[in-house]
Design an enzyme around this catalytic site. Structure first.
Site, short mmCIF file in Angstrom:
data_model
loop_
_atom_site.label_atom_id
_atom_site.label_comp_id
_atom_site.label_asym_id
_atom_site.label_seq_id
_atom_site.Cartn_x
_atom_site.Cartn_y
_atom_site.Cartn_z
N ASN A 249 -10.20 -0.33 -0.24
CA ASN A 249 -8.82 -0.11 -0.01
C ASN A 249 -8.14 -1.09 -1.29
O ASN A 249 -8.29 -1.83 -1.28
CB ASN A 249 -8.25 -0.92 1.27
CG ASN A 249 -6.19 -1.15 1.48
OD1 ASN A 249 -5.82 -0.30 0.36
ND2 ASN A 249 -6.59 -1.46 2.38
N HIS B 130 -3.30 6.93 2.36
CA HIS B 130 -3.37 5.76 1.89
C HIS B 130 -4.84 5.05 2.19
O HIS B 130 -4.99 5.47 3.34
CB HIS B 130 -2.81 4.56 2.35
CG HIS B 130 -3.18 3.00 2.02
ND1 HIS B 130 -3.88 2.43 0.56
CD2 HIS B 130 -3.10 2.37 2.82
CE1 HIS B 130 -4.23 1.53 0.90
NE2 HIS B 130 -3.85 0.75 1.93
N CYS C 29 1.08 -1.29 0.11
CA CYS C 29 -0.23 -0.22 0.25
C CYS C 29 0.88 0.98 -0.21
O CYS C 29 0.49 2.84 -0.08
CB CYS C 29 -1.16 -0.23 1.36
SG CYS C 29 -2.10 -1.30 1.11
N1 ACO Z 1 -17.95 -8.98 9.00
C1 ACO Z 1 -18.33 -8.98 10.82
N2 ACO Z 1 -17.30 -9.23 12.21
C2 ACO Z 1 -16.14 -9.14 11.67
C3 ACO Z 1 -15.93 -9.11 10.05
C4 ACO Z 1 -17.03 -8.70 9.46
N3 ACO Z 1 -16.50 -8.05 7.84
N4 ACO Z 1 -14.64 -9.15 9.69
C5 ACO Z 1 -14.39 -9.03 11.19
N5 ACO Z 1 -14.80 -9.12 12.18
C6 ACO Z 1 -15.31 -9.86 13.74
C7 ACO Z 1 -13.71 -10.51 14.30
O1 ACO Z 1 -13.77 -11.26 14.14
C8 ACO Z 1 -13.72 -9.58 15.31
O2 ACO Z 1 -14.75 -10.53 16.39
P1 ACO Z 1 -15.07 -11.09 17.82
O3 ACO Z 1 -14.85 -10.01 18.95
O4 ACO Z 1 -15.50 -12.33 18.42
O5 ACO Z 1 -13.49 -11.94 17.24
C9 ACO Z 1 -14.29 -8.71 15.72
O6 ACO Z 1 -15.15 -8.22 14.61
C10 ACO Z 1 -13.40 -7.54 15.74
O7 ACO Z 1 -12.15 -7.60 15.35
P2 ACO Z 1 -11.57 -7.14 14.79
O8 ACO Z 1 -9.75 -7.28 14.18
O9 ACO Z 1 -10.66 -6.59 15.77
O10 ACO Z 1 -12.18 -5.23 13.65
P3 ACO Z 1 -11.38 -3.98 13.49
O11 ACO Z 1 -12.38 -3.51 14.59
O12 ACO Z 1 -10.07 -3.56 14.41
O13 ACO Z 1 -11.51 -4.64 11.81
C11 ACO Z 1 -10.35 -3.91 9.90
C12 ACO Z 1 -11.18 -5.54 11.24
C13 ACO Z 1 -11.15 -3.68 9.29
C14 ACO Z 1 -9.40 -5.36 9.61
C15 ACO Z 1 -9.14 -3.24 11.15
O14 ACO Z 1 -8.41 -3.45 12.07
C16 ACO Z 1 -8.87 -2.53 9.90
O15 ACO Z 1 -8.91 -1.59 9.32
N6 ACO Z 1 -6.83 -2.30 9.73
C17 ACO Z 1 -6.08 -2.02 9.11
C18 ACO Z 1 -6.00 -2.73 7.59
C19 ACO Z 1 -5.52 -1.61 7.02
O16 ACO Z 1 -4.84 -0.86 7.94
N7 ACO Z 1 -4.57 -1.84 6.36
C20 ACO Z 1 -3.78 -1.45 5.32
C21 ACO Z 1 -2.19 -2.36 5.22
S1 ACO Z 1 -3.05 -3.44 3.60
C22 ACO Z 1 -1.95 -3.24 2.64
O17 ACO Z 1 -0.87 -3.13 2.86
C23 ACO Z 1 -2.28 -4.33 1.92
#
Ligand code: ACO
Length: 333
Positions: A284, A254, A112
């Site tokens: 993304n 990004h 990214c």
């Molecule tokens: N639908 C419903 N529930 C979900 C989903 C979904 N699509 N995805 C995850 N959950 C659940 C998880 O299983 C978890 O459940 P649990 O508490 O029972 O274990 C809960 O939601 C919370 O999970 P988290 O991973 O803590 O959720 P978070 O609020 O952190 O959101 C996300 C996840 C969107 C992936 C976030 O962490 C994020 O955006 N991370 C950064 C991604 C990023 O910046 N990437 C950049 C680089 S990408 C690259 O370089 C290719």
């Protein structure tokens, strides 16, 4: 330094097929509301079967040339982590398809952050006099490497391509790139990875671990790293340019998660409305993310000539980086 790389054209392209949050909720254990509130994403575009990163790169690259009013470039630099094939690079074929046969052409893989790395390398080639013009493209098709059953990554990623044409100019001109800052932390490379398909787990058609050919991500840890490094990198670029943070009219980061954009804004003490945001429309899009946000920013009248702008990225590697410019008078094609 009396020679600079100046942004002279801007192009963007996303594939036709739109996948909405409701579409995903109908197929996976998720809800449109979860995706929207946790990420800010409402829809993403994905490639049709057989459509490749190179196909999108040709569309965006051609538009950047048109926006700059030229058909020529001395070099093509393609930022991508989803090349058409693992060997050779995709850029030479993109150059040939754009009628730029003979131009130097190579790929850069910084996930990214790829577009910022590509801008940095390309600007140095222009500043040194090695190239007069460089077509810098960011293109990715992450939909082709996602686990179809992974509700988290499928909610986040979309496909697309964006490009700018850099030309030689003067450092004081609008559009001149300056204040480049790049960094990496390879000790955390496994936070985002495709484990198989490279030399460590060769492509035998039978990966050593189940699902090892798919992209995986430790979302929560990546979130924290993204906020920390993008905030620090934007601050470093502003410092290198002698700009106060409050002098920044626009920050174009990004587009990984709208909550990350808000957290970076809070961390550096700027209002969130100075951050260009188009994640709701495209998700993304990895290396395409920043140029697609630039194009939408121009089209929506949020990015205007004369504004002080910092572009910043964070991604797999880990990698991060930022660069600044006074926004030039360009049309997004
Ligand atoms: N639908 C419903 N529930 C979900 C989903 C979904 N699509 N995805 C995850 N959950 C659940 C998880 O299983 C978890 O459940 P649990 O508490 O029972 O274990 C809960 O939601 C919370 O999970 P988290 O991973 O803590 O959720 P978070 O609020 O952190 O959101 C996300 C996840 C969107 C992936 C976030 O962490 C994020 O955006 N991370 C950064 C991604 C990023 O910046 N990437 C950049 C680089 S990408 C690259 O370089 C290719």
């Amino acid at each position: 330094m009396n020679r600079a790389a100046v942004v002279a054209g801007l192009g963007a392209w996303v594939p036709e097929t739109v996948v909405t949050n409701d579409d995903l909720a109908a197929r996976l254990d998720t809800s449109a509301e979860w995706i929207s509130t946790r990420t800010g994403i409402e829809q993403r575009h994905i490639v049709a079967p057989g459509e490749s990163t190179g196909d999108l790169a040709v569309e965006a690259g051609g538009r950047a040339l048109k926006s700059a009013g030229t058909e020529r470039a001395d070099m093509v630099v393609l930022a991508t982590s989803t090349p058409d094939r693992s060997c050779p690079a995709t850029a030479p074929e993109v150059a040939a398809r754009l009628g730029l046969g003979g131009a130097a052409a190579f790929d850069i893989a910084a996930v990214c952050t790829g577009f910022v790395y590509a801008l940095g390398v390309s600007a140095a080639l222009v500043e040194s006099g090695t190239a007069g013009t460089v077509l810098v493209i960011g293109a990715d098709t992450f939909s082709t490497i996602l686990n179809p059953a992974d509700r988290t990554t499928r909610a986040i990623f979309g496909d697309g391509a964006g490009a700018v044409l850099l030309r030689a100019g003067a450092p004081a001109e609008p559009g001149a790139l300056k204040g480049l800052h790049l960094g990496s932390d390879g000790t955390r490379s496994r936070l985002l990875e495709v484990a198989a398909g490279g030399s460590r787990q060769r492509s035998t058609g039978r990966p050593a671990e189940p699902d090892a050919e798919f992209f995986t991500m430790e979302g929560r840890a990546v979130f924290a790293e993204a906020v920390r490094h993008m905030a620090a990198s934007v601050e470093t670029t502003a410092r290198l340019l002698d700009w106060r943070l409050d002098d920044l009219d626009r920050v174009v980061l990004h587009q990984a998660n709208s909550r990350i954009l808000v957290a970076v804004a809070e961390r550096i003490g700027l209002p969130a409305d100075r951050f260009v945001r188009n994640i709701e429309r495209v998700g993304n899009t990895v290396a395409a993310s920043i140029p697609l946000a630039l194009a939408d920013g121009v089209r929506r009248g949020e990015l205007l000539a004369g504004q002080r702008v910092v572009l910043g990225g964070f991604g797999g590697g880990l990698t991060w980086g930022s660069v600044g410019l006074v926004w030039p008078d360009v049309v997004a094609a």
